[in-house]
Every structure is written in C-alpha cells, then in structure tokens.
Design an enzyme around this catalytic site. Structure first.
Site, PDB file in Angstrom:
ATOM      1  N   SER A  97       6.467 -21.538  35.919  1.00 50.26           N
ATOM      2  CA  SER A  97       6.406 -19.927  36.939  1.00 50.26           C
ATOM      3  C   SER A  97       5.711 -19.060  36.435  1.00 50.26           C
ATOM      4  O   SER A  97       4.692 -19.808  35.529  1.00 50.26           O
ATOM      5  CB  SER A  97       8.040 -19.972  36.277  1.00 50.26           C
ATOM      6  OG  SER A  97       7.922 -18.956  36.979  1.00 50.26           O
ATOM      7  N   ASP A  98       5.184 -18.761  37.627  1.00 51.24           N
ATOM      8  CA  ASP A  98       4.262 -17.283  37.422  1.00 51.24           C
ATOM      9  C   ASP A  98       5.164 -15.912  38.102  1.00 51.24           C
ATOM     10  O   ASP A  98       5.569 -15.981  39.137  1.00 51.24           O
ATOM     11  CB  ASP A  98       3.103 -17.734  37.974  1.00 51.24           C
ATOM     12  CG  ASP A  98       2.123 -16.666  37.459  1.00 51.24           C
ATOM     13  OD1 ASP A  98       1.854 -16.968  36.695  1.00 51.24           O
ATOM     14  OD2 ASP A  98       1.334 -15.777  38.491  1.00 51.24           O
ATOM     15  N   THR A  99       4.396 -14.757  38.004  1.00 48.12           N
ATOM     16  CA  THR A  99       5.294 -13.875  38.583  1.00 48.12           C
ATOM     17  C   THR A  99       3.801 -12.972  38.319  1.00 48.12           C
ATOM     18  O   THR A  99       2.943 -12.554  37.551  1.00 48.12           O
ATOM     19  CB  THR A  99       6.218 -13.152  37.329  1.00 48.12           C
ATOM     20  OG1 THR A  99       7.373 -14.023  36.548  1.00 48.12           O
ATOM     21  CG2 THR A  99       6.976 -11.880  37.968  1.00 48.12           C
TER      22      THR A  99
END
Length: 185
Positions: A69-71
């Site tokens: 995941s990445d934001t």
C-alpha cells in the site's frame, strides 16, 4: 469467515493497526523496494508504488498473499510526499491550510504472478491555521513520517473541517475496501 494470514509489505504502524482492528490476520515483512514512478495520475501512481512494494516481498513468498500500500497527498496537482525536513513540513502545511486537497491510497494484492490493484481517493478540507499553530505542530514531530506532513488520526484532527470519502483512506489503508476485495480473492 476464516481468512488466510496475509503478508503486509509495509512497516506502517497505522496500516498494522487498521488490519488488526478489522480482524484480518497478517504478518509484517517490510519491503525494501526502490520506489520508481512511471505514471502521472495520482491514482495510478499509488497503485504502481503499492505494486512495487508488494512485488519485492512476493518474490520471496510466491505462494502467499502479499498486500502492498502507498498513500500520497495531492494539492493543485502537486504530490506532497513525506517532508524532507521541518521547513518542508511547514511549507506543506502552509499550502494545505484553509484549502481542500486530495489523499490517494493505493493497494496491491499479489500472489505469485496474479496481481490485483485498486485505489481510493478522499477530499480533505483543512481549517485555516496560523503560522504559530503550524510551527507548534511541526515542532511536535508528528508530520515528519507522513505524506503531506500530517496525520489525521492525531492532534492534527483539530484542523480538519470535513472529509469526503473513506476516513481510513487518509489514515493509509481503505480497510473497508480491502476487506471486500479480500472476500473476492
């Protein structure tokens, strides 16, 4: 519903907390992937980065389900990553205060050669902040490891006017969507 134990390819304490709260079994194996961006749209970028992280771990565990995941925080088409230093954090927060911006979180599930990605977006409205409020928040150290230089789940919450979208997208993992996608997988 019994779920298999997945591998979280992230050292984020917020992602660990969200998976735990949702009752999704996991273990952490932090990805050492080099983050390379070839896309230009924020949703595509977070999916690409999530996939990169998950693939680095999935190579070592081809039979396991790996979640990456990445934001990113986006203001006026500029991606605001983690601040380089305190002055960069002040710059980011000064730009965000009194305005609306977007937060994109991408998720990648990988098992062997099968890849499934998606992203969620939320709009965040930040109340106006004084220079003193910004400085005090930065001096507290909270913004230094967070995209856009803030964590909505901490003391910065007092500056949030409203959000449109799933709250946990902003925290770093749209856990409701993650659970729904896991049921399909």
């Amino acid at each position: 519903m019994k779920m298999e134990k997945l591998i979280l390819a992230s050292g984020s304490p917020r992602r660990r907390e969200l998976l735990t709260q949702a009752g999704i079994p996991f273990e952490v194996i932090v990805s050492n992937a080099e983050e390379r961006i070839t896309k230009s749209e924020p949703g595509e970028i977070v999916e690409e980065l999530s996939c990169c992280k998950a693939q680095a771990v999935a190579k070592q565990y081809p039979d396991r389900l790996v979640l990456g995941s990445d934001t990113v925080v986006v203001l006026d088409k500029e991606i605001l990553g983690k601040p380089k230093n305190e002055e960069d954090a002040v710059r980011m927060l000064t730009a965000l205060q009194g305005r609306v911006h977007q937060v994109y979180t991408g998720v990648a599930f990988i098992r062997g050669t099968k890849i499934h990605t998606f992203h969620e977006k939320a709009d965040v409205y930040v109340y106006p902040m004084s220079a003193e409020e910004i400085r005090a928040y930065v001096d507290g150290g909270d913004p230094m490891d967070k995209a856009g230089a803030y964590g909505i789940q901490g003391s910065f919450a007092r500056y949030i006017e409203k959000i449109q979208g799933e709250y946990n997208t902003i925290v770093g993992l749209p856990i409701g969507r993650v659970y729904q996608e896991l049921k399909k997988l």
